[in-house]
Design an enzyme around this catalytic site. Sequence first.
Site, PDB file in Angstrom:
ATOM      1  N   GLU A   1      20.722 -93.760 -23.245  1.00 31.87           N
ATOM      2  CA  GLU A   1      21.208 -92.526 -22.641  1.00 31.87           C
ATOM      3  C   GLU A   1      20.034 -91.695 -22.144  1.00 31.87           C
ATOM      4  O   GLU A   1      18.912 -91.803 -22.656  1.00 31.87           O
ATOM      5  CB  GLU A   1      22.078 -91.733 -23.621  1.00 31.87           C
ATOM      6  CG  GLU A   1      21.379 -91.378 -24.907  1.00 31.87           C
ATOM      7  CD  GLU A   1      22.270 -90.660 -25.917  1.00 31.87           C
ATOM      8  OE1 GLU A   1      23.455 -91.013 -26.036  1.00 31.87           O
ATOM      9  OE2 GLU A   1      21.771 -89.744 -26.570  1.00 31.87           O
TER      10      GLU A   1
ATOM     11  N   HIS B   1      27.936 -86.294 -30.375  1.00 31.30           N
ATOM     12  CA  HIS B   1      27.170 -85.068 -30.643  1.00 31.30           C
ATOM     13  C   HIS B   1      27.755 -84.323 -31.825  1.00 31.30           C
ATOM     14  O   HIS B   1      28.905 -83.896 -31.802  1.00 31.30           O
ATOM     15  CB  HIS B   1      27.056 -84.126 -29.447  1.00 31.30           C
ATOM     16  CG  HIS B   1      25.655 -83.630 -29.283  1.00 31.30           C
ATOM     17  ND1 HIS B   1      25.132 -82.639 -30.089  1.00 31.30           N
ATOM     18  CD2 HIS B   1      24.645 -84.034 -28.491  1.00 31.30           C
ATOM     19  CE1 HIS B   1      23.871 -82.449 -29.755  1.00 31.30           C
ATOM     20  NE2 HIS B   1      23.530 -83.281 -28.805  1.00 31.30           N
TER      21      HIS B   1
ATOM     22  N   HIS C   1      17.707 -92.642 -26.820  1.00 32.08           N
ATOM     23  CA  HIS C   1      17.620 -91.598 -25.797  1.00 32.08           C
ATOM     24  C   HIS C   1      16.134 -91.315 -25.560  1.00 32.08           C
ATOM     25  O   HIS C   1      15.582 -90.399 -26.164  1.00 32.08           O
ATOM     26  CB  HIS C   1      18.356 -90.353 -26.286  1.00 32.08           C
ATOM     27  CG  HIS C   1      18.548 -89.296 -25.232  1.00 32.08           C
ATOM     28  ND1 HIS C   1      19.641 -88.466 -25.211  1.00 32.08           N
ATOM     29  CD2 HIS C   1      17.784 -88.924 -24.177  1.00 32.08           C
ATOM     30  CE1 HIS C   1      19.538 -87.636 -24.181  1.00 32.08           C
ATOM     31  NE2 HIS C   1      18.407 -87.887 -23.548  1.00 32.08           N
TER      32      HIS C   1
ATOM     33  N   HIS D   1      10.802 -89.024 -29.299  1.00 34.46           N
ATOM     34  CA  HIS D   1      11.715 -89.875 -30.066  1.00 34.46           C
ATOM     35  C   HIS D   1      11.377 -91.330 -29.726  1.00 34.46           C
ATOM     36  O   HIS D   1      10.221 -91.731 -29.837  1.00 34.46           O
ATOM     37  CB  HIS D   1      13.166 -89.554 -29.722  1.00 34.46           C
ATOM     38  CG  HIS D   1      13.568 -88.125 -29.994  1.00 34.46           C
ATOM     39  ND1 HIS D   1      14.200 -87.333 -29.075  1.00 34.46           N
ATOM     40  CD2 HIS D   1      13.443 -87.369 -31.108  1.00 34.46           C
ATOM     41  CE1 HIS D   1      14.453 -86.141 -29.603  1.00 34.46           C
ATOM     42  NE2 HIS D   1      13.994 -86.135 -30.835  1.00 34.46           N
TER      43      HIS D   1
HETATM   44  N1  PXP Z   1      25.453 -88.411 -27.213  1.00 34.95           N
HETATM   45  C1  PXP Z   1      24.482 -87.850 -26.471  1.00 34.95           C
HETATM   46  C2  PXP Z   1      24.624 -87.862 -24.998  1.00 34.95           C
HETATM   47  C3  PXP Z   1      23.340 -87.297 -27.090  1.00 34.95           C
HETATM   48  O1  PXP Z   1      22.382 -86.756 -26.327  1.00 34.95           O
HETATM   49  C4  PXP Z   1      23.235 -87.336 -28.476  1.00 34.95           C
HETATM   50  C5  PXP Z   1      22.009 -86.784 -29.136  1.00 34.95           C
HETATM   51  O2  PXP Z   1      20.880 -87.481 -28.706  1.00 34.95           O
HETATM   52  C6  PXP Z   1      24.280 -87.935 -29.209  1.00 34.95           C
HETATM   53  C7  PXP Z   1      25.382 -88.439 -28.556  1.00 34.95           C
HETATM   54  C8  PXP Z   1      24.248 -88.011 -30.700  1.00 34.95           C
HETATM   55  O3  PXP Z   1      24.309 -86.734 -31.250  1.00 34.95           O
HETATM   56  P1  PXP Z   1      23.958 -86.501 -32.768  1.00 34.95           P
HETATM   57  O4  PXP Z   1      22.514 -86.847 -32.948  1.00 34.95           O
HETATM   58  O5  PXP Z   1      24.247 -85.060 -33.004  1.00 34.95           O
HETATM   59  O6  PXP Z   1      24.838 -87.417 -33.569  1.00 34.95           O
END
Ligand code: PXP
Length: 237
Positions: free
Chosen positions: A70, A190, A43, A50
Amino acid sequence: MTRLSVNINKVALIRNARGGNTPDLYQVARDLEAFGADGITVHPRPDERHVRFSDIPVLRDLVTTEFNIEGYPSPAFLDMVCKYKPDQCTLVPDPPEALTSSTGWDTQKNMDFLQDVVKKLHAHGIRVSIFLNAEPELILSAKNTGTDRIELYTGPYAESYEAEREAAIAPFIATAIKANEYGLGINAGHDLNLDNLRYFHQNIPALAEVSIGQALVSDALYFGFHNTVQMYKNLLK
Ligand code: PXP
């Protein structure tokens, strides 16, 4: 089979803290695949705290599983994605300064915009997923954007899991059933972790992929990446 895509943003965050190349993000990506990860997610945020934009071509060349990028579909982001053609692009509505993604798209309000973006990504052969809150009534408009998949925003599930997991999962099941009816693939992500992942996986029909970063990288501090990837994969069996 539900695929495990590992989000390596937090590995990049540690690397970036000192300006050198420790830990080696690219070696971590290779090793995660060797340890059983089914995909690598990045991301790249506009402030590059990052994964950096300059990491993308390197990762594109070395990732042999599924490469998922993403982010918010700004013109610069879309140019980058169309240039390096990941297997999947996950569109998130977070503003540039956001700490993390904390809600899905309002697909009604952003319909024209999302339709254009999806069309552009499809023209480059890229599968599209859009980040969505667990609300069944969003599925029709999600489908109308032309997206291939949705990624269910699991933050609210994770937050309520311990206190009331049946209530927490209910809107996700309802949304997933509707997505299946409309032929949309289902990803999720997430705040998924070793505690809440199995129940989520057991209850969501046809869950194609989960994308996990924060908890998995944190668990790896204790267990190492090899063990950790196996522990998450076991929960997806
Ligand atoms: N999906 C999306 C769209 C995200 O923005 C993130 C965090 O960057 C994640 C999944 C993964 O979340 P986590 O880091 O809490 O596992």
